[in-house]
Motif scaffolding. Structure first.
Motif, PDB file in Angstrom:
ATOM      1  N   GLU A   6       4.118   4.381  -6.957  1.00  0.00           N
ATOM      2  CA  GLU A   6       4.070   5.837  -6.960  1.00  0.00           C
ATOM      3  C   GLU A   6       5.465   6.438  -6.871  1.00  0.00           C
ATOM      4  OE1 GLU A   6       1.951   4.923  -3.093  1.00  0.00           O
ATOM      5  OE2 GLU A   6       3.266   3.676  -4.355  1.00  0.00           O
ATOM      6  N   SER A   7       5.572   7.681  -7.327  1.00  0.00           N
ATOM      7  CA  SER A   7       6.834   8.391  -7.318  1.00  0.00           C
ATOM      8  C   SER A   7       6.569   9.890  -7.286  1.00  0.00           C
ATOM      9  CB  SER A   7       7.666   8.039  -8.558  1.00  0.00           C
ATOM     10  OG  SER A   7       6.987   8.411  -9.748  1.00  0.00           O
ATOM     11  N   GLY A   8       7.611  10.666  -7.077  1.00  0.00           N
ATOM     12  CA  GLY A   8       7.487  12.112  -7.088  1.00  0.00           C
ATOM     13  C   GLY A   8       7.621  12.788  -5.743  1.00  0.00           C
ATOM     14  N   GLY A   9       7.661  12.017  -4.671  1.00  0.00           N
ATOM     15  CA  GLY A   9       7.800  12.604  -3.346  1.00  0.00           C
ATOM     16  C   GLY A   9       9.139  13.305  -3.204  1.00  0.00           C
ATOM     17  N   ALA A  10       9.155  14.409  -2.450  1.00  0.00           N
ATOM     18  CA  ALA A  10      10.369  15.187  -2.260  1.00  0.00           C
ATOM     19  C   ALA A  10      10.200  16.155  -1.102  1.00  0.00           C
ATOM     20  CB  ALA A  10      10.716  15.942  -3.534  1.00  0.00           C
ATOM     21  N   SER A  11      11.272  16.880  -0.796  1.00  0.00           N
ATOM     22  CA  SER A  11      11.228  17.914   0.230  1.00  0.00           C
ATOM     23  C   SER A  11      11.061  19.252  -0.461  1.00  0.00           C
ATOM     24  CB  SER A  11      12.516  17.907   1.054  1.00  0.00           C
ATOM     25  OG  SER A  11      12.645  16.712   1.794  1.00  0.00           O
ATOM     26  N   VAL A  12      10.054  20.011  -0.053  1.00  0.00           N
ATOM     27  CA  VAL A  12       9.780  21.312  -0.660  1.00  0.00           C
ATOM     28  C   VAL A  12       9.488  22.344   0.414  1.00  0.00           C
ATOM     29  CG1 VAL A  12       8.875  20.290  -2.776  1.00  0.00           C
ATOM     30  CG2 VAL A  12       7.326  20.823  -0.895  1.00  0.00           C
ATOM     31  N   LEU A  13       9.531  23.609   0.040  1.00  0.00           N
ATOM     32  CA  LEU A  13       9.230  24.694   0.958  1.00  0.00           C
ATOM     33  C   LEU A  13       7.737  24.966   0.978  1.00  0.00           C
ATOM     34  CD1 LEU A  13      12.057  27.237   0.055  1.00  0.00           C
ATOM     35  CD2 LEU A  13      11.964  25.705   2.035  1.00  0.00           C
ATOM     36  N   ALA A  14       7.241  25.423   2.104  1.00  0.00           N
ATOM     37  CA  ALA A  14       5.831  25.777   2.212  1.00  0.00           C
ATOM     38  C   ALA A  14       5.475  26.774   1.118  1.00  0.00           C
ATOM     39  CB  ALA A  14       5.551  26.375   3.586  1.00  0.00           C
ATOM     40  N   LEU A  18       4.227  20.306  -5.908  1.00  0.00           N
ATOM     41  CA  LEU A  18       4.805  18.995  -6.140  1.00  0.00           C
ATOM     42  C   LEU A  18       3.773  18.149  -6.866  1.00  0.00           C
ATOM     43  CD1 LEU A  18       7.501  17.573  -5.371  1.00  0.00           C
ATOM     44  CD2 LEU A  18       6.297  16.627  -3.395  1.00  0.00           C
ATOM     45  N   LYS A  19       4.233  17.277  -7.752  1.00  0.00           N
ATOM     46  CA  LYS A  19       3.327  16.397  -8.479  1.00  0.00           C
ATOM     47  C   LYS A  19       3.713  14.944  -8.249  1.00  0.00           C
ATOM     48  CE  LYS A  19       1.231  15.635 -13.032  1.00  0.00           C
ATOM     49  NZ  LYS A  19       1.196  16.108 -14.448  1.00  0.00           N
ATOM     50  N   LEU A  20       2.782  14.168  -7.733  1.00  0.00           N
ATOM     51  CA  LEU A  20       2.998  12.756  -7.499  1.00  0.00           C
ATOM     52  C   LEU A  20       2.397  11.954  -8.644  1.00  0.00           C
ATOM     53  CD1 LEU A  20       2.043  12.465  -3.709  1.00  0.00           C
ATOM     54  CD2 LEU A  20       4.258  13.062  -4.736  1.00  0.00           C
ATOM     55  N   SER A  21       3.033  10.842  -8.991  1.00  0.00           N
ATOM     56  CA  SER A  21       2.535   9.985 -10.059  1.00  0.00           C
ATOM     57  C   SER A  21       2.427   8.558  -9.569  1.00  0.00           C
ATOM     58  CB  SER A  21       3.464  10.036 -11.273  1.00  0.00           C
ATOM     59  OG  SER A  21       3.500  11.324 -11.843  1.00  0.00           O
ATOM     60  N   CYS A  22       1.472   7.834 -10.114  1.00  0.00           N
ATOM     61  CA  CYS A  22       1.269   6.436  -9.757  1.00  0.00           C
ATOM     62  C   CYS A  22       1.106   5.642 -11.044  1.00  0.00           C
ATOM     63  CB  CYS A  22       0.033   6.285  -8.872  1.00  0.00           C
ATOM     64  SG  CYS A  22      -0.372   4.575  -8.439  1.00  0.00           S
ATOM     65  N   GLN A  23       2.031   4.725 -11.292  1.00  0.00           N
ATOM     66  CA  GLN A  23       1.963   3.887 -12.481  1.00  0.00           C
ATOM     67  C   GLN A  23       1.186   2.626 -12.142  1.00  0.00           C
ATOM     68  OE1 GLN A  23       3.348   4.855 -15.549  1.00  0.00           O
ATOM     69  NE2 GLN A  23       2.015   3.208 -16.277  1.00  0.00           N
ATOM     70  N   VAL A  24       0.186   2.337 -12.955  1.00  0.00           N
ATOM     71  CA  VAL A  24      -0.644   1.158 -12.755  1.00  0.00           C
ATOM     72  C   VAL A  24      -0.186   0.064 -13.708  1.00  0.00           C
ATOM     73  CG1 VAL A  24      -2.991   0.249 -12.742  1.00  0.00           C
ATOM     74  CG2 VAL A  24      -2.572   2.642 -12.136  1.00  0.00           C
ATOM     75  N   TYR A  25       0.192  -1.089 -13.152  1.00  0.00           N
ATOM     76  CA  TYR A  25       0.719  -2.181 -13.967  1.00  0.00           C
ATOM     77  C   TYR A  25      -0.261  -3.321 -14.204  1.00  0.00           C
ATOM     78  CZ  TYR A  25       5.227   0.077 -13.568  1.00  0.00           C
ATOM     79  OH  TYR A  25       6.258   0.978 -13.644  1.00  0.00           O
ATOM     80  N   ALA A  26      -1.500  -3.121 -13.855  1.00  0.00           N
ATOM     81  CA  ALA A  26      -2.525  -4.121 -14.101  1.00  0.00           C
ATOM     82  C   ALA A  26      -3.850  -3.413 -14.369  1.00  0.00           C
ATOM     83  CB  ALA A  26      -2.653  -5.078 -12.921  1.00  0.00           C
ATOM     84  N   ASN A  76      -6.332  11.254 -19.056  1.00  0.00           N
ATOM     85  CA  ASN A  76      -6.678  10.424 -20.210  1.00  0.00           C
ATOM     86  C   ASN A  76      -5.782   9.200 -20.364  1.00  0.00           C
ATOM     87  OD1 ASN A  76      -8.819  12.123 -21.125  1.00  0.00           O
ATOM     88  ND2 ASN A  76      -7.276  13.528 -21.969  1.00  0.00           N
ATOM     89  N   ASP A  77      -5.093   8.831 -19.312  1.00  0.00           N
ATOM     90  CA  ASP A  77      -4.235   7.648 -19.303  1.00  0.00           C
ATOM     91  C   ASP A  77      -4.682   6.761 -18.147  1.00  0.00           C
ATOM     92  OD1 ASP A  77      -2.296   5.712 -19.274  1.00  0.00           O
ATOM     93  OD2 ASP A  77      -0.603   7.087 -19.314  1.00  0.00           O
ATOM     94  N   GLU A  78      -5.406   5.709 -18.473  1.00  0.00           N
ATOM     95  CA  GLU A  78      -5.940   4.817 -17.446  1.00  0.00           C
ATOM     96  C   GLU A  78      -4.864   4.075 -16.664  1.00  0.00           C
ATOM     97  OE1 GLU A  78      -8.466   2.048 -19.422  1.00  0.00           O
ATOM     98  OE2 GLU A  78      -6.822   1.009 -20.421  1.00  0.00           O
ATOM     99  N   ASN A  79      -3.642   4.130 -17.151  1.00  0.00           N
ATOM    100  CA  ASN A  79      -2.544   3.441 -16.486  1.00  0.00           C
ATOM    101  C   ASN A  79      -1.681   4.362 -15.616  1.00  0.00           C
ATOM    102  OD1 ASN A  79      -3.089   0.833 -17.615  1.00  0.00           O
ATOM    103  ND2 ASN A  79      -2.208   1.570 -19.546  1.00  0.00           N
ATOM    104  N   LYS A  80      -2.107   5.602 -15.456  1.00  0.00           N
ATOM    105  CA  LYS A  80      -1.348   6.547 -14.657  1.00  0.00           C
ATOM    106  C   LYS A  80      -2.270   7.467 -13.865  1.00  0.00           C
ATOM    107  CE  LYS A  80       2.512   9.816 -15.006  1.00  0.00           C
ATOM    108  NZ  LYS A  80       3.453  10.496 -15.936  1.00  0.00           N
ATOM    109  N   LEU A  81      -1.985   7.594 -12.601  1.00  0.00           N
ATOM    110  CA  LEU A  81      -2.758   8.454 -11.710  1.00  0.00           C
ATOM    111  C   LEU A  81      -1.818   9.518 -11.158  1.00  0.00           C
ATOM    112  CD1 LEU A  81      -5.476   8.883 -10.125  1.00  0.00           C
ATOM    113  CD2 LEU A  81      -4.438   7.505  -8.308  1.00  0.00           C
ATOM    114  N   THR A  82      -2.258  10.771 -11.149  1.00  0.00           N
ATOM    115  CA  THR A  82      -1.415  11.844 -10.635  1.00  0.00           C
ATOM    116  C   THR A  82      -2.115  12.630  -9.537  1.00  0.00           C
ATOM    117  OG1 THR A  82      -2.162  13.495 -12.263  1.00  0.00           O
ATOM    118  CG2 THR A  82      -0.290  12.106 -12.887  1.00  0.00           C
ATOM    119  N   LEU A  83      -1.312  13.322  -8.747  1.00  0.00           N
ATOM    120  CA  LEU A  83      -1.830  14.210  -7.716  1.00  0.00           C
ATOM    121  C   LEU A  83      -0.991  15.469  -7.778  1.00  0.00           C
ATOM    122  CD1 LEU A  83      -3.821  14.556  -5.337  1.00  0.00           C
ATOM    123  CD2 LEU A  83      -1.939  13.858  -3.830  1.00  0.00           C
ATOM    124  N   GLN A  84      -1.577  16.533  -8.309  1.00  0.00           N
ATOM    125  CA  GLN A  84      -0.903  17.818  -8.371  1.00  0.00           C
ATOM    126  C   GLN A  84      -1.164  18.540  -7.061  1.00  0.00           C
ATOM    127  OE1 GLN A  84       1.100  19.349 -10.798  1.00  0.00           O
ATOM    128  NE2 GLN A  84       1.379  20.842  -9.143  1.00  0.00           N
TER     129      GLN A  84
END
Length: 125
Positions: A6-14, A18-26, A76-84
């Protein structure tokens, strides 16, 4: 075993987003599912959201604390999961993990057996 990064973590203001992404390699079996969890220091890991397309229609679940603010998707991408994440609050601060499993019983019990390394999300006032 499924490898997740996963990636996308950061410091933000209230109030920010932020959008997190998770790359699936299997491959994740069609009978499986994926989700996002978070860990707040001093507290147990908690479910944030899950997504399950077992019956041919993607179904999602959300923790009450994030309903209306967070959106989980495979886009629509089975190899990527996101969290908006929108309208972030200070209580959303923590380490976020993506998770997956290929076992139906684990999906039904939120007992995921594959985890990413985690990405830090910090929300400040």
């Amino acid at each position: 075993q499924v490898q997740l990064v996963e990636s996308g973590g950061a410091s933000v203001l209230a109030g920010g987003s932020l959008k997190l992404s998770c790359q699936v390699y299997a491959y994740v079996a069609k009978s499986g599912c994926m989700g996002w969890f978070r860990q707040i220091p001093g507290k147990r890991r908690e479910k944030v959201a899950t997504i399950d397309g077992y019956d041919g229609i993607e179904k999602t679940t959300y923790a009450d604390s994030v309903k209306g603010r967070f959106t989980i998707s495979t886009a629509n991408d089975e190899n990527k999961l996101t969290l908006q994440m929108d309208d972030l609050k200070s209580e959303d601060t923590g380490v976020y993990y993506c998770a997956a499993t290929s076992y139906r019983w684990r999906c039904l019990n939120n007992a995921f057996d594959n985890w990413g390394q985690g990405t830090q999300v910090t929300v400040s006032l």
